[in-house]
Design a protein around this motif. Structure first.
Motif, PDB file in Angstrom:
ATOM      1  N   LYS A  42       0.813  -1.231   0.000  1.00  0.00           N
ATOM      2  CA  LYS A  42       0.000   0.000   0.000  1.00  0.00           C
ATOM      3  C   LYS A  42       0.842   1.275   0.000  1.00  0.00           C
ATOM      4  O   LYS A  42       0.428   2.295  -0.526  1.00  0.00           O
ATOM      5  CB  LYS A  42      -0.923   0.010   1.220  1.00  0.00           C
ATOM      6  CG  LYS A  42      -2.121  -0.892   1.059  1.00  0.00           C
ATOM      7  CD  LYS A  42      -3.206  -0.557   2.080  1.00  0.00           C
ATOM      8  CE  LYS A  42      -4.454  -1.381   1.831  1.00  0.00           C
ATOM      9  NZ  LYS A  42      -4.187  -2.834   1.757  1.00  0.00           N
ATOM     10  N   ILE A  43       2.036   1.226   0.611  1.00  0.00           N
ATOM     11  CA  ILE A  43       2.832   2.462   0.672  1.00  0.00           C
ATOM     12  C   ILE A  43       3.710   2.626  -0.565  1.00  0.00           C
ATOM     13  O   ILE A  43       4.381   3.628  -0.715  1.00  0.00           O
ATOM     14  CB  ILE A  43       3.714   2.541   1.940  1.00  0.00           C
ATOM     15  CG1 ILE A  43       4.778   1.430   1.942  1.00  0.00           C
ATOM     16  CG2 ILE A  43       2.876   2.535   3.191  1.00  0.00           C
ATOM     17  CD1 ILE A  43       5.917   1.727   2.909  1.00  0.00           C
ATOM     18  N   SER A  44       3.727   1.623  -1.437  1.00  0.00           N
ATOM     19  CA  SER A  44       4.666   1.730  -2.556  1.00  0.00           C
ATOM     20  C   SER A  44       3.973   2.146  -3.841  1.00  0.00           C
ATOM     21  O   SER A  44       2.754   2.007  -3.991  1.00  0.00           O
ATOM     22  CB  SER A  44       5.440   0.430  -2.743  1.00  0.00           C
ATOM     23  OG  SER A  44       4.612  -0.518  -3.326  1.00  0.00           O
ATOM     24  N   ILE A  65       6.160   7.523   2.867  1.00  0.00           N
ATOM     25  CA  ILE A  65       6.013   7.366   4.320  1.00  0.00           C
ATOM     26  C   ILE A  65       5.847   8.755   4.929  1.00  0.00           C
ATOM     27  O   ILE A  65       6.792   9.553   4.950  1.00  0.00           O
ATOM     28  CB  ILE A  65       7.241   6.647   4.931  1.00  0.00           C
ATOM     29  CG1 ILE A  65       7.453   5.300   4.237  1.00  0.00           C
ATOM     30  CG2 ILE A  65       7.059   6.469   6.437  1.00  0.00           C
ATOM     31  CD1 ILE A  65       8.763   4.619   4.559  1.00  0.00           C
ATOM     32  N   ILE A  66       4.631   9.033   5.359  1.00  0.00           N
ATOM     33  CA  ILE A  66       4.244  10.353   5.898  1.00  0.00           C
ATOM     34  C   ILE A  66       4.664  11.436   4.899  1.00  0.00           C
ATOM     35  O   ILE A  66       4.148  11.436   3.789  1.00  0.00           O
ATOM     36  CB  ILE A  66       4.783  10.571   7.332  1.00  0.00           C
ATOM     37  CG1 ILE A  66       4.475   9.294   8.162  1.00  0.00           C
ATOM     38  CG2 ILE A  66       4.113  11.789   7.991  1.00  0.00           C
ATOM     39  CD1 ILE A  66       5.000   9.300   9.553  1.00  0.00           C
ATOM     40  N   ASP A  67       5.630  12.303   5.266  1.00  0.00           N
ATOM     41  CA  ASP A  67       5.960  13.359   4.296  1.00  0.00           C
ATOM     42  C   ASP A  67       7.291  13.094   3.578  1.00  0.00           C
ATOM     43  O   ASP A  67       7.913  14.000   3.055  1.00  0.00           O
ATOM     44  CB  ASP A  67       5.959  14.746   4.953  1.00  0.00           C
ATOM     45  CG  ASP A  67       7.027  14.870   6.028  1.00  0.00           C
ATOM     46  OD1 ASP A  67       7.679  13.852   6.370  1.00  0.00           O
ATOM     47  OD2 ASP A  67       7.217  15.990   6.529  1.00  0.00           O
ATOM     48  N   GLU A  68       7.703  11.805   3.561  1.00  0.00           N
ATOM     49  CA  GLU A  68       8.947  11.443   2.856  1.00  0.00           C
ATOM     50  C   GLU A  68       8.685  10.377   1.799  1.00  0.00           C
ATOM     51  O   GLU A  68       7.858   9.494   2.006  1.00  0.00           O
ATOM     52  CB  GLU A  68       9.960  10.846   3.838  1.00  0.00           C
ATOM     53  CG  GLU A  68      10.497  11.834   4.845  1.00  0.00           C
ATOM     54  CD  GLU A  68      11.377  11.157   5.888  1.00  0.00           C
ATOM     55  OE1 GLU A  68      11.677  11.826   6.884  1.00  0.00           O
ATOM     56  OE2 GLU A  68      11.757   9.970   5.708  1.00  0.00           O
ATOM     57  N   LYS A 101       1.592  15.989  -1.203  1.00  0.00           N
ATOM     58  CA  LYS A 101       2.135  16.857  -0.125  1.00  0.00           C
ATOM     59  C   LYS A 101       3.330  16.208   0.576  1.00  0.00           C
ATOM     60  O   LYS A 101       3.531  16.347   1.787  1.00  0.00           O
ATOM     61  CB  LYS A 101       1.063  17.182   0.930  1.00  0.00           C
ATOM     62  CG  LYS A 101      -0.241  17.732   0.352  1.00  0.00           C
ATOM     63  CD  LYS A 101      -0.208  19.240   0.359  1.00  0.00           C
ATOM     64  CE  LYS A 101      -1.499  19.878  -0.120  1.00  0.00           C
ATOM     65  NZ  LYS A 101      -1.908  19.572  -1.488  1.00  0.00           N
ATOM     66  N   ILE A 102       4.130  15.468  -0.189  1.00  0.00           N
ATOM     67  CA  ILE A 102       5.353  14.862   0.359  1.00  0.00           C
ATOM     68  C   ILE A 102       6.493  15.856   0.169  1.00  0.00           C
ATOM     69  O   ILE A 102       6.702  16.352  -0.943  1.00  0.00           O
ATOM     70  CB  ILE A 102       5.634  13.525  -0.344  1.00  0.00           C
ATOM     71  CG1 ILE A 102       4.625  12.500   0.155  1.00  0.00           C
ATOM     72  CG2 ILE A 102       7.066  13.064  -0.108  1.00  0.00           C
ATOM     73  CD1 ILE A 102       4.643  11.188  -0.563  1.00  0.00           C
ATOM     74  N   GLU A 148      16.113  18.752  -0.775  1.00  0.00           N
ATOM     75  CA  GLU A 148      15.648  19.705   0.224  1.00  0.00           C
ATOM     76  C   GLU A 148      14.117  19.641   0.224  1.00  0.00           C
ATOM     77  O   GLU A 148      13.532  18.839  -0.529  1.00  0.00           O
ATOM     78  CB  GLU A 148      16.142  21.118  -0.110  1.00  0.00           C
ATOM     79  CG  GLU A 148      15.613  21.670  -1.413  1.00  0.00           C
ATOM     80  CD  GLU A 148      16.188  23.050  -1.730  1.00  0.00           C
ATOM     81  OE1 GLU A 148      15.814  24.009  -1.038  1.00  0.00           O
ATOM     82  OE2 GLU A 148      16.989  23.137  -2.677  1.00  0.00           O
ATOM     83  N   ASN A 149      13.468  20.438   1.051  1.00  0.00           N
ATOM     84  CA  ASN A 149      12.008  20.499   1.039  1.00  0.00           C
ATOM     85  C   ASN A 149      11.565  20.942  -0.364  1.00  0.00           C
ATOM     86  O   ASN A 149      11.889  22.046  -0.798  1.00  0.00           O
ATOM     87  CB  ASN A 149      11.545  21.503   2.096  1.00  0.00           C
ATOM     88  CG  ASN A 149      10.039  21.572   2.189  1.00  0.00           C
ATOM     89  OD1 ASN A 149       9.326  21.169   1.270  1.00  0.00           O
ATOM     90  ND2 ASN A 149       9.555  22.076   3.302  1.00  0.00           N
TER      91      ASN A 149
END
Ligand SMILES: CC(C)(COP(=O)(O)OP(=O)(O)OC[C@H]1O[C@@H](n2cnc3c(N)ncnc32)[C@H](O)[C@@H]1OP(=O)(O)O)[C@@H](O)C(=O)NCCC(=O)NCCS
Length: 172
Positions: A42-44, A65-68, A101-102, A148-149
């Motif tokens: 599911k996360i991939s 994974i969350i914001d990464e 929004k990662i 970077e962000n």
């Protein structure tokens, strides 16, 4: 100039993917079962770059994974390298990260893999650490690279430039 479209990797992609995987990584390549598990995970998120005539030229996997986003695999068929396939895949990964929004992308790469390191640096990734003896086959160290962000003004400018230069390689 060859152009490519992005398609989701499916079970039907795996014959071509496995051919490229073996050519790209030799005897240390992932198994077919690993790709099957990744497609189900599911996360991939795995995508292929496909040529106008429908052939897979390369593929890339991400774990979100969350914001990464962790880049888990990236490979291009050796006969079609240096034609921008990896850039198209990486630009698509950025588009997906913006949509989800990662904020950060990260990956491990062999310290000897100059081609891949150049590619990631051209996308603004920097090496922020080393995992000693990360690769078990030859105890090679891995560089840990990070963007970077990507929502920073600085990165957005880079992204717009990348999009401008790579956009012509993308099949509409
Ligand atoms: C690394 C790899 C994915 C690059 O794929 P590619 O489609 O040939 O890359 P692109 O054509 O999109 O090139 C993008 C940039 O990468 C860098 N690059 C790619 N191949 C390079 C090479 N042989 N030497 C130096 N830089 C290279 C350059 O910065 C290049 O930009 P430029 O052509 O404008 O100079 C491909 O060589 C590959 O599949 N290698 C084996 C698997 C692997 O190492 N994967 C990465 C694991 S982290």
């Amino acid at each position: 100039m060859d152009k490519f479209r992005i398609e989701k990797m499916t079970l039907a992609s795996l014959d071509e993917v496995m051919e490229i995987e073996a050519l790209a990584y030799g005897q240390h390549h992932w198994s077919r079962d690993s790709f099957v598990a990744e497609i189900d995970n599911k996360i991939s998120n795995y995508n292929c770059a496909v040529s106008e005539n429908g052939e897979i030229r390369g593929y890339m996997g991400l774990w979100k994974i969350i914001d990464e986003a962790h880049i888990t695999n990236l490979a291009v068929h050796p006969s079609y390298r240096r034609k921008g396939v990896a850039k198209v895949l990486l630009l698509n990964a950025l588009d997906e990260c913006y949509a989800d929004k990662i904020k950060y992308l990260t990956l491990e790469v062999r310290v000897s893999n100059a081609s891949a390191i150049n590619l990631y640096e051209s996308f603004g990734f920097r090496s922020l650490g080393v995992r000693k003896k990360y690769y078990q086959n030859n105890n090679e160290d891995a560089l840990i690279m990070w963007s970077e962000n990507i929502f920073s003004e600085n990165y957005k400018k880079r992204y717009e430039k990348l999009k401008e230069s790579i956009g012509e390689l993308i099949l509409k």
